[in-house]
Enzyme design. Structure first.
Site, PDB file in Angstrom:
ATOM      1  N   HIS A 103      24.400  32.122  67.771  1.00 49.95           N
ATOM      2  CA  HIS A 103      25.437  33.143  67.653  1.00 49.95           C
ATOM      3  C   HIS A 103      26.005  33.457  69.039  1.00 49.95           C
ATOM      4  O   HIS A 103      25.351  33.190  70.058  1.00 49.95           O
ATOM      5  CB  HIS A 103      24.839  34.455  67.118  1.00 49.95           C
ATOM      6  N   CYS A 151      19.418  41.567  67.211  1.00 51.93           N
ATOM      7  CA  CYS A 151      19.617  41.250  65.780  1.00 51.93           C
ATOM      8  C   CYS A 151      18.634  41.961  64.876  1.00 51.93           C
ATOM      9  O   CYS A 151      18.797  41.957  63.665  1.00 51.93           O
ATOM     10  CB  CYS A 151      19.568  39.755  65.563  1.00 51.93           C
TER      11      CYS A 151
HETATM   12  C1  CIR Z   1      19.111  32.660  61.456  1.00 51.49           C
HETATM   13  O1  CIR Z   1      19.194  31.488  61.820  1.00 51.49           O
HETATM   14  O2  CIR Z   1      19.981  33.181  60.765  1.00 51.49           O
HETATM   15  C2  CIR Z   1      17.897  33.456  61.837  1.00 51.49           C
HETATM   16  N1  CIR Z   1      16.758  32.602  61.906  1.00 51.49           N
HETATM   17  C3  CIR Z   1      18.098  34.159  63.157  1.00 51.49           C
HETATM   18  C4  CIR Z   1      19.218  35.143  63.143  1.00 51.49           C
HETATM   19  C5  CIR Z   1      19.353  35.867  64.441  1.00 51.49           C
HETATM   20  N2  CIR Z   1      20.425  36.782  64.391  1.00 51.49           N
HETATM   21  C6  CIR Z   1      21.111  37.166  65.454  1.00 51.49           C
HETATM   22  O3  CIR Z   1      20.868  36.721  66.555  1.00 51.49           O
HETATM   23  N3  CIR Z   1      22.070  38.045  65.263  1.00 51.49           N
END
Ligand code: CIR
Length: 265
Positions: free
Chosen positions: A174, A259
């Site tokens: 992201h 997150c």
């Molecule tokens: C994903 O790949 O969606 C999750 N394993 C990690 C999401 C992390 N979110 C973020 O950095 N906003």
């Protein structure tokens, strides 16, 4: 009386933290750039509790969303809603496994008192791709946030006085896996994961990949992963108070301190 932060009128600022406890299936979460390694589910719960306690200790109201064991990545609530003044945008994750997380965010979004809108098909957008700096909103164009999702957000925000800037992101999951912003608006990032540092008005490189993500707690205080001690020193050298907390089990799933929560203020 000690008040962690205050509104312009002097009353305590109302700050709410939206969080969801980690799923017992956290280890099965999505991975894009990292190899899968074992995740300690008990340690993840301990780290999550400690993370939430940082905010509680500073006077934030903590609102826990229902646990969603069937969603391994459900703990990463930031991806499901983006909060602006007057507007809460429910997202449409690009990861199919994550779409089902959004609806359970709706009651919390409505409880913010903001107008609740949503990104619709064929748009996709995840909150980790949205970085607010003053009245500028940087939107990461990633495998999770497509052109249509970015265009929908732009059409919601520009009439409300926001500047929307799309930035390419190919080296991180992201946008906010690669860059976040300090209280003074300086964008910080770990250069090997940033596609183009010139897209940001002011950019400061940090020495650790885990140091890219800061949560701004107030005008002089940020929260950082404790896996980035050199970054903590760098930021302290700029006069910031840096609180740190361990988030190793979430970093293994490409998560970070931002997150794990949605901050409503
Ligand atoms: C994903 O790949 O969606 C999750 N394993 C990690 C999401 C992390 N979110 C973020 O950095 N906003």
């Amino acid at each position: 009386m000690a008040i962690a932060s205050a509104s312009p009128a002097g009353a305590p600022a109302h700050r709410t933290l939206l969080v969801r406890p980690p799923s017992s299936a956290l280890a099965d979460g999505e991975l894009t750039h990292l190899e899968r390694v074992p995740v300690d589910a008990d340690l993840a719960v301990q780290q999550w509790n400690r993370y939430v306690d940082v905010f509680r200790g500073l006077g934030w109201d903590v609102r826990e969303l229902p646990a969603a064991d069937s969603h391994p990545d459900g703990v990463f609530v930031e991806d499901t809603v983006v909060i602006f003044d007057g507007l809460a945008v429910l997202t449409r994750p690009g990861a199919l496994s994550r779409r089902g997380e959004v609806e359970s965010m709706r009651p919390a979004a409505e409880a913010t008192g903001r107008e609740v809108v949503e990104i619709t098909s064929p748009g996709t957008l995840e909150g980790g791709d949205i970085l607010k700096v003053g009245r500028t909103v940087y939107v990461g164009r990633t495998a999770r946030t497509n052109a249509e999702g970015a265009a929908q957000l732009r059409s919601l925000l520009e009439p409300r006085g926001w500047r929307v800037v799309e930035v390419p992101v190919t080296r991180a999951l992201h946008l906010k896996s690669a860059v976040t912003a300090l209280p003074d608006g300086t964008v910080i990032g770990y250069e090997p994961t940033v596609d183009d540092v010139t897209r940001f008005d002011a950019f400061l490189p940090v020495p650790e990949a885990e140091g890219t993500a800061v949560v701004v707690l107030d005008e002089t205080t940020v929260l950082l992963s404790d896996a980035a001690p050199a970054t903590a020193e760098l930021l302290r050298g700029r006069g910031l108070t840096v609180l740190t907390t361990p988030v190793t089990e979430f970093e293994k799933l490409e998560g970070c301190v931002t997150c794990l929560s949605v901050r409503v203020r």
